[in-house]
Design an enzyme around this catalytic site. Structure first.
Site, PDB file in Angstrom:
ATOM      1  N   LYS A 108       0.839  -1.188   0.000  1.00 54.06           N
ATOM      2  CA  LYS A 108       0.000   0.000   0.000  1.00 54.06           C
ATOM      3  C   LYS A 108       0.876   1.240   0.000  1.00 54.06           C
ATOM      4  O   LYS A 108       1.977   1.158   0.553  1.00 54.06           O
ATOM      5  CB  LYS A 108      -0.978   0.007   1.174  1.00 54.06           C
ATOM      6  N   TYR A 129      -4.544   4.320   6.119  1.00 54.54           N
ATOM      7  CA  TYR A 129      -5.101   3.404   7.120  1.00 54.54           C
ATOM      8  C   TYR A 129      -6.446   3.902   7.640  1.00 54.54           C
ATOM      9  O   TYR A 129      -7.338   3.113   7.937  1.00 54.54           O
ATOM     10  CB  TYR A 129      -4.126   3.234   8.293  1.00 54.54           C
TER      11      TYR A 129
HETATM   12  P1  NDP Z   1      12.394   1.438   2.436  1.00 53.00           P
HETATM   13  O1  NDP Z   1      12.970   2.728   2.003  1.00 53.00           O
HETATM   14  O2  NDP Z   1      12.832   0.868   3.738  1.00 53.00           O
HETATM   15  O3  NDP Z   1      12.687   0.322   1.324  1.00 53.00           O
HETATM   16  C1  NDP Z   1      12.358   0.519  -0.022  1.00 53.00           C
HETATM   17  C2  NDP Z   1      13.301  -0.314  -0.878  1.00 53.00           C
HETATM   18  O4  NDP Z   1      12.919  -0.158  -2.240  1.00 53.00           O
HETATM   19  C3  NDP Z   1      14.757   0.125  -0.830  1.00 53.00           C
HETATM   20  O5  NDP Z   1      15.454  -0.452   0.257  1.00 53.00           O
HETATM   21  C4  NDP Z   1      15.284  -0.354  -2.156  1.00 53.00           C
HETATM   22  O6  NDP Z   1      15.605  -1.741  -2.072  1.00 53.00           O
HETATM   23  C5  NDP Z   1      14.069  -0.265  -3.070  1.00 53.00           C
HETATM   24  N1  NDP Z   1      14.137   0.883  -3.984  1.00 53.00           N
HETATM   25  C6  NDP Z   1      14.108   0.812  -5.328  1.00 53.00           C
HETATM   26  N2  NDP Z   1      14.225   2.018  -5.888  1.00 53.00           N
HETATM   27  C7  NDP Z   1      14.327   2.893  -4.870  1.00 53.00           C
HETATM   28  C8  NDP Z   1      14.469   4.310  -4.814  1.00 53.00           C
HETATM   29  N3  NDP Z   1      14.504   5.067  -5.930  1.00 53.00           N
HETATM   30  N4  NDP Z   1      14.535   4.897  -3.599  1.00 53.00           N
HETATM   31  C9  NDP Z   1      14.479   4.179  -2.478  1.00 53.00           C
HETATM   32  N5  NDP Z   1      14.357   2.824  -2.478  1.00 53.00           N
HETATM   33  C10 NDP Z   1      14.274   2.191  -3.664  1.00 53.00           C
HETATM   34  O7  NDP Z   1      10.808   1.602   2.413  1.00 53.00           O
HETATM   35  P2  NDP Z   1       9.727   0.730   3.180  1.00 53.00           P
HETATM   36  O8  NDP Z   1      10.153  -0.686   3.186  1.00 53.00           O
HETATM   37  O9  NDP Z   1       9.408   1.356   4.464  1.00 53.00           O
HETATM   38  O10 NDP Z   1       8.425   0.938   2.234  1.00 53.00           O
HETATM   39  C11 NDP Z   1       8.296   0.265   0.988  1.00 53.00           C
HETATM   40  C12 NDP Z   1       6.804   0.137   0.646  1.00 53.00           C
HETATM   41  O11 NDP Z   1       6.162  -0.640   1.653  1.00 53.00           O
HETATM   42  C13 NDP Z   1       6.044   1.457   0.583  1.00 53.00           C
HETATM   43  O12 NDP Z   1       5.101   1.411  -0.467  1.00 53.00           O
HETATM   44  C14 NDP Z   1       5.343   1.550   1.923  1.00 53.00           C
HETATM   45  O13 NDP Z   1       4.160   2.300   1.885  1.00 53.00           O
HETATM   46  C15 NDP Z   1       5.053   0.083   2.188  1.00 53.00           C
HETATM   47  N6  NDP Z   1       4.970  -0.212   3.635  1.00 53.00           N
HETATM   48  C16 NDP Z   1       3.912  -0.930   4.082  1.00 53.00           C
HETATM   49  C17 NDP Z   1       3.783  -1.234   5.415  1.00 53.00           C
HETATM   50  C18 NDP Z   1       2.651  -2.053   5.902  1.00 53.00           C
HETATM   51  O14 NDP Z   1       2.485  -2.183   7.113  1.00 53.00           O
HETATM   52  N7  NDP Z   1       1.850  -2.651   5.024  1.00 53.00           N
HETATM   53  C19 NDP Z   1       4.761  -0.746   6.399  1.00 53.00           C
HETATM   54  C20 NDP Z   1       5.884  -0.046   5.814  1.00 53.00           C
HETATM   55  C21 NDP Z   1       5.962   0.219   4.469  1.00 53.00           C
HETATM   56  P3  NDP Z   1      16.835  -2.372  -2.927  1.00 53.00           P
HETATM   57  O15 NDP Z   1      18.059  -1.678  -2.389  1.00 53.00           O
HETATM   58  O16 NDP Z   1      16.769  -3.805  -2.591  1.00 53.00           O
HETATM   59  O17 NDP Z   1      16.578  -2.066  -4.361  1.00 53.00           O
END
Ligand code: NDP
Length: 370
Positions: free
Chosen positions: A135, A220
């Protein structure tokens, strides 16, 4: 799809040496005695939420992490070691379309910044794999519809990571409402927020986030209002306030209060913010009872009570339950009590579009989510 028996044969056979398998992993496999299909998942985007999902999946019997898609080679190596992921199941953003030739992956779970979901989901669908997307599913309803269309065209399923839709206390409140225990529903309040830190993060960059707190945490309250009231809203009003325009640039909302009206006469009053702590509360009020939950949507344990007393359903890691249930949806045709498909997510995106429009224009925006 493979079976738990197949997995057991694989891990105890020649593919991995016994010493590589943790005692805990073997114990959990043995304890389950599960012989049914296993959803084999590759996670795209190895960030903080992906790490939480991967850990939670270690306790699943119906779902298993088997692959990764990442732009960071060092993370791929770490995840390979930690989760025994073979080289042939590792991809980067440039080559993951090749996953279509990989019969060992059933679904890709997209856990990247919001703005990337649209194109990545469409590419996964074109590769013929089921998609689970975090989401908000997309930046707006137009994108969301395109993702649904692409998945339908490719004949793959699109599910969205609405973990609260499987949470036991939440489902108990919904059961009570469905059985009329609250009487006629009159009011919902959803307060969702936290003080966001690092101003350089993608959540505060409109190009990657698509907005501000509404996209991330306000969703949410939007989604919760719908499942707690049990109807689809027909109008929205909204007001935005900003106290820090250096941190929250143009198009990145800091705080939005919004209201929704429902066909049965209930109203919802919601707050979405990146500027206040301790806001994770749902309150549902009916003619003959109420439910209140605080915390209502964090990783839990969720706490809550109704006019009949404390909610006592046990806490199970949300992401574990979600992945077990999603495996059942995909492989056993299970119909969840609260839907988690693309059409469900599209409704939230339509409401968020309307909230932004209402905040910008100061008008009451009508909605038709049928
Ligand atoms: P993070 O920043 O921790 O991780 C995102 C990952 O995406 C990065 O580590 C990277 O992984 C990859 N990525 C690819 N392109 C980019 C870019 N241009 N900039 C930054 N990261 C990039 O974010 P979150 O894990 O917190 O959030 C990711 C998604 O999950 C969002 O859509 C958020 O809304 C959702 N979310 C949902 C939750 C829930 O409870 N359902 C809770 C938290 C987040 P790599 O280095 O491997 O490419």
């Amino acid at each position: 799809m493979n079976s738990r028996r197949g997995f057991l044969q694989m891990i105890t056979g020649s593919v991995f040496s016994f010493s590589l398998i943790s005692r805990e992993a073997l114990a959990s496999v043995k304890e389950t005695n599960y012989e049914g299909p296993v959803l084999r998942v590759a996670i795209m985007g190895l960030g903080s939420y992906a790490s939480r999902v991967a850990e939670a999946m270690q306790s699943c019997k119906k779902a298993k992490l088997v692959g990764v898609i990442s732009g960071t080679p060092s993370k791929i190596k770490d995840w390979q070691t930690k989760y025994f992921i073979p080289e042939k199941n590792c991809y980067h953003y440039g080559n993951f379309d090749e996953i279509k030739n990989n019969p060992d992956i059933d679904a890709v779970y997209v856990i990247t910044p919001n703005a990337l979901h649209h194109d990545q989901v469409i590419r996964v669908a074109a590769a013929g794999k089921h998609v689970i997307c975090e989401k908000p599913m997309a930046l707006n309803a137009k994108e969301g519809q395109e993702m649904i269309d692409a998945c339908e065209k490719a004949k793959v399923r699109l599910l969205v990571g609405y973990r609260m839709h499987f949470e036991a206390k939440t489902l108990e409140v919904i059961r009570m409402r469905n059985e009329g225990e609250f009487g006629k529903i009159r009011f919902f309040q959803g307060l969702c927020g936290f003080r966001i830190g690092d101003p350089g993060q993608w959540r505060l960059n409109k190009k990657l986030s698509g907005g501000g707190s509404m996209m991330d945490i306000g969703i949410y309250a939007v989604n919760g209002a719908r499942y707690m009231v049990g109807e689809e809203p027909v109008w929205v009003t909204a007001q935005e306030t900003k106290t820090d325009s250096a941190k929250f640039k143009e198009g990145v909302d800091e705080t939005i209060q919004f209201q929704m009206g429902f066909p049965g006469g209930a109203v919802a009053s919601c707050l979405s913010t990146y500027a206040m702590n301790n806001l994770d509360r749902f309150f549902l009020d009916g003619d003959s009872g109420f439910a209140e939950m605080q915390p209502s949507t964090n990783y839990g344990p969720i706490k809550g009570r109704t006019h009949k007393g404390e909610l006592s359903q046990p806490h199970i890691t949300h992401q574990t339950v979600q992945m077990e249930e999603m495996a059942s949806i995909l492989f056993e045709g299970r119909q969840p009590i609260l839907p988690v498909d693309g059409k469900e997510a599209l409704k939230d995106l339509k409401i968020i579009d309307a909230v932004y429009l209402a905040a910008k224009t100061g008008t009451k925006v009508s909605l038709d989510l049928r």
